[in-house]
Design a protein around this motif. Structure first.
Motif, PDB file in Angstrom:
ATOM      1  N   CYS A  13       0.808  -1.232   0.000  1.00 20.73           N
ATOM      2  CA  CYS A  13       0.000   0.000   0.000  1.00 20.73           C
ATOM      3  C   CYS A  13       0.836   1.276   0.000  1.00 20.73           C
ATOM      4  O   CYS A  13       0.357   2.327  -0.407  1.00 20.73           O
ATOM      5  CB  CYS A  13      -0.943   0.014   1.214  1.00 20.73           C
ATOM      6  SG  CYS A  13      -2.086  -1.373   1.258  1.00 20.73           S
ATOM      7  N   ARG A  14       2.072   1.191   0.495  1.00 15.49           N
ATOM      8  CA  ARG A  14       2.953   2.366   0.552  1.00 15.49           C
ATOM      9  C   ARG A  14       4.324   2.024  -0.027  1.00 15.49           C
ATOM     10  O   ARG A  14       5.357   2.175   0.642  1.00 15.49           O
ATOM     11  CB  ARG A  14       3.112   2.845   2.012  1.00 15.49           C
ATOM     12  CG  ARG A  14       1.826   3.265   2.704  1.00 15.49           C
ATOM     13  CD  ARG A  14       1.308   4.589   2.161  1.00 15.49           C
ATOM     14  NE  ARG A  14       0.142   5.046   2.909  1.00 15.49           N
ATOM     15  CZ  ARG A  14      -1.108   4.749   2.617  1.00 15.49           C
ATOM     16  NH1 ARG A  14      -1.351   3.960   1.566  1.00 15.49           N
ATOM     17  NH2 ARG A  14      -2.115   5.219   3.329  1.00 15.49           N
ATOM     18  N   PRO A  15       4.377   1.564  -1.280  1.00 13.08           N
ATOM     19  CA  PRO A  15       5.655   1.090  -1.833  1.00 13.08           C
ATOM     20  C   PRO A  15       6.715   2.172  -1.974  1.00 13.08           C
ATOM     21  O   PRO A  15       7.918   1.879  -1.869  1.00 13.08           O
ATOM     22  CB  PRO A  15       5.254   0.527  -3.203  1.00 13.08           C
ATOM     23  CG  PRO A  15       3.967   1.222  -3.542  1.00 13.08           C
ATOM     24  CD  PRO A  15       3.275   1.444  -2.237  1.00 13.08           C
ATOM     25  N   LEU A  16       6.314   3.419  -2.208  1.00 12.00           N
ATOM     26  CA  LEU A  16       7.291   4.489  -2.428  1.00 12.00           C
ATOM     27  C   LEU A  16       8.054   4.841  -1.152  1.00 12.00           C
ATOM     28  O   LEU A  16       9.211   5.278  -1.219  1.00 12.00           O
ATOM     29  CB  LEU A  16       6.595   5.734  -2.985  1.00 12.00           C
ATOM     30  CG  LEU A  16       5.921   5.566  -4.364  1.00 12.00           C
ATOM     31  CD1 LEU A  16       5.255   6.862  -4.790  1.00 12.00           C
ATOM     32  CD2 LEU A  16       6.947   5.118  -5.396  1.00 12.00           C
ATOM     33  N   THR A  17       7.427   4.690  -0.008  1.00  9.46           N
ATOM     34  CA  THR A  17       8.087   5.028   1.263  1.00  9.46           C
ATOM     35  C   THR A  17       8.445   3.779   2.067  1.00  9.46           C
ATOM     36  O   THR A  17       8.849   3.876   3.222  1.00  9.46           O
ATOM     37  CB  THR A  17       7.174   5.926   2.114  1.00  9.46           C
ATOM     38  OG1 THR A  17       5.924   5.257   2.351  1.00  9.46           O
ATOM     39  CG2 THR A  17       6.909   7.244   1.404  1.00  9.46           C
ATOM     40  N   TYR A  18       8.320   2.608   1.430  1.00 13.66           N
ATOM     41  CA  TYR A  18       8.533   1.344   2.164  1.00 13.66           C
ATOM     42  C   TYR A  18       9.935   1.232   2.747  1.00 13.66           C
ATOM     43  O   TYR A  18      10.111   0.864   3.904  1.00 13.66           O
ATOM     44  CB  TYR A  18       8.252   0.165   1.224  1.00 13.66           C
ATOM     45  CG  TYR A  18       8.541  -1.188   1.829  1.00 13.66           C
ATOM     46  CD1 TYR A  18       7.785  -1.674   2.890  1.00 13.66           C
ATOM     47  CD2 TYR A  18       9.573  -1.994   1.339  1.00 13.66           C
ATOM     48  CE1 TYR A  18       8.039  -2.922   3.450  1.00 13.66           C
ATOM     49  CE2 TYR A  18       9.830  -3.235   1.881  1.00 13.66           C
ATOM     50  CZ  TYR A  18       9.068  -3.699   2.935  1.00 13.66           C
ATOM     51  OH  TYR A  18       9.322  -4.920   3.479  1.00 13.66           O
TER      52      TYR A  18
ATOM     53  N   ALA B 268      -7.757  -4.314  -0.629  1.00 18.16           N
ATOM     54  CA  ALA B 268      -8.284  -3.212  -1.446  1.00 18.16           C
ATOM     55  C   ALA B 268      -7.243  -2.753  -2.470  1.00 18.16           C
ATOM     56  O   ALA B 268      -7.578  -2.475  -3.631  1.00 18.16           O
ATOM     57  CB  ALA B 268      -8.691  -2.053  -0.546  1.00 18.16           C
ATOM     58  N   ALA B 269      -5.979  -2.676  -2.038  1.00 13.48           N
ATOM     59  CA  ALA B 269      -4.922  -2.241  -2.944  1.00 13.48           C
ATOM     60  C   ALA B 269      -4.668  -3.268  -4.040  1.00 13.48           C
ATOM     61  O   ALA B 269      -4.463  -2.914  -5.211  1.00 13.48           O
ATOM     62  CB  ALA B 269      -3.631  -1.989  -2.150  1.00 13.48           C
TER      63      ALA B 269
END
Length: 315
Positions: free
Chosen positions: A130-135, A226-227
């Motif tokens: 859900c938050r791959p850019l800040t993972y 959901a993602a």
């Protein structure tokens, strides 16, 4: 250590564990079965650890948590099964009071860390999908270490609380425990003092060690589902679900058996069903974890093959 040092004010210095069965003819067969199960579990979890160590692809947060989970599974089964195997060979299984209390403490310590580590793994999957850019920043090595540290601290407090609460109970006799290891429900049944406080502590402990983690896991996977459903590529959806499916399977087995074990305190006496649930919780779950996590994971399978054959990972 003398029983009095633990707070026990009665004459009970040992407990007699009835074990899995009183049938002497079955005991050698059960010894072979559970000795084999122990070897498979320890070997399987050490294989997962070795695969994570030698395979650079597996040097990620998800496998860092999985490695810790494997260590916990080895610890959990070692706390319960070797003493049970000794009892299967003995004519009567006598366990000193202090050894029984110690087993209870270490089992709840390791199982408690297991509970919260599964929650940390769900949070890791939430961030990855859900938050791959800040993972990479949100799940840095410092964060991973902090999460494991929190899991250990919360579990230590819970295990110590229950251990102290049990150690101040009066045990007037009988001292026969209808189980194959020392645990809270069968010990409560032997106490001749009030267990009202212990029941309340168990309820509070179940809330922090079971209910809250399950809510957090459910919320994490609701966001993940959901993602994933928004992913247009069927291949992408399949890959995302496969990384989460193994974890969800382990969660269902672990929490399902755990809740059933500790939510049945209203029963007057222990039964063979409780022993069966205990086997699921202490033996089957740790034994299945390496199989579940490697079954549909080509990276783990490849690393395991290299560990078993002695080949080096590709550069």
């Amino acid at each position: 250590m003398e029983p009095g040092a633990w707070g026990n004010r009665t004459g009970v210095t040992e407990f007699i564990l009835l074990g899995l069965t009183g049938n002497r003819g079955l005991q050698p067969i059960l010894f072979v079965i559970f000795f084999f199960a122990y070897l498979v579990t320890v070997g399987g979890n050490f294989s997962i650890l070795a695969a994570i160590f030698v395979e650079p692809k597996l040097h990620t947060p998800m496998y860092y948590f999985l490695g810790n989970l494997s260590l916990l599974d080895i610890g959990c089964i070692t706390v319960t099964v070797p003493p049970m195997l000794v009892c299967l060979l003995a004519s009567q299984c006598r366990v000193p009071y202090a050894a029984c209390i110690s087993q209870l403490f270490f089992f709840h310590l390791l199982a408690g860390v297991d509970c919260h580590l599964l929650t940390a793994m769900a949070y890791d999957r939430y961030l990855a999908i859900c938050r791959p850019l800040t993972y990479s920043t949100r799940m840095s090595r410092e964060v991973q270490g902090a999460l494991v540290g929190i899991c250990c601290t919360v579990s230590f407090i819970n295990a110590l609380t229950h251990t102290v609460a049990v150690s101040v109970l009066d045990f007037c006799g009988p001292n026969v425990v209808n189980h194959f290891y020392c645990d809270l429900p069968p010990l409560f049944q032997l106490s001749c003092s009030s267990i009202h406080l212990n029941g309340q502590l168990l309820f509070v402990g179940a809330t922090f060690m079971g209910v809250i983690p399950m809510i957090l896991i459910s919320v994490s996977y609701a966001h993940v589902a959901a993602a994933v459903l928004r992913i247009r590529s069927s291949e992408g959806r399949k890959k995302a679900f496969s990384t989460c499916g193994s974890h969800l399977t382990v969660v269902c087995i672990f929490y399902g058996t755990g809740f059933f074990s500790y939510m049945r305190l209203g029963s007057v006496s222990a039964s063979d069903k409780d022993k069966g649930i205990g086997i699921l919780n202490t033996i089957l779950s740790p034994m299945l974890n390496p199989v579940i996590y490697s079954l549909r994971n080509p990276d783990v399978q490849g690393a395991l093959k290299r560990v078993l054959t002695g080949k080096r990972p590709p550069a």
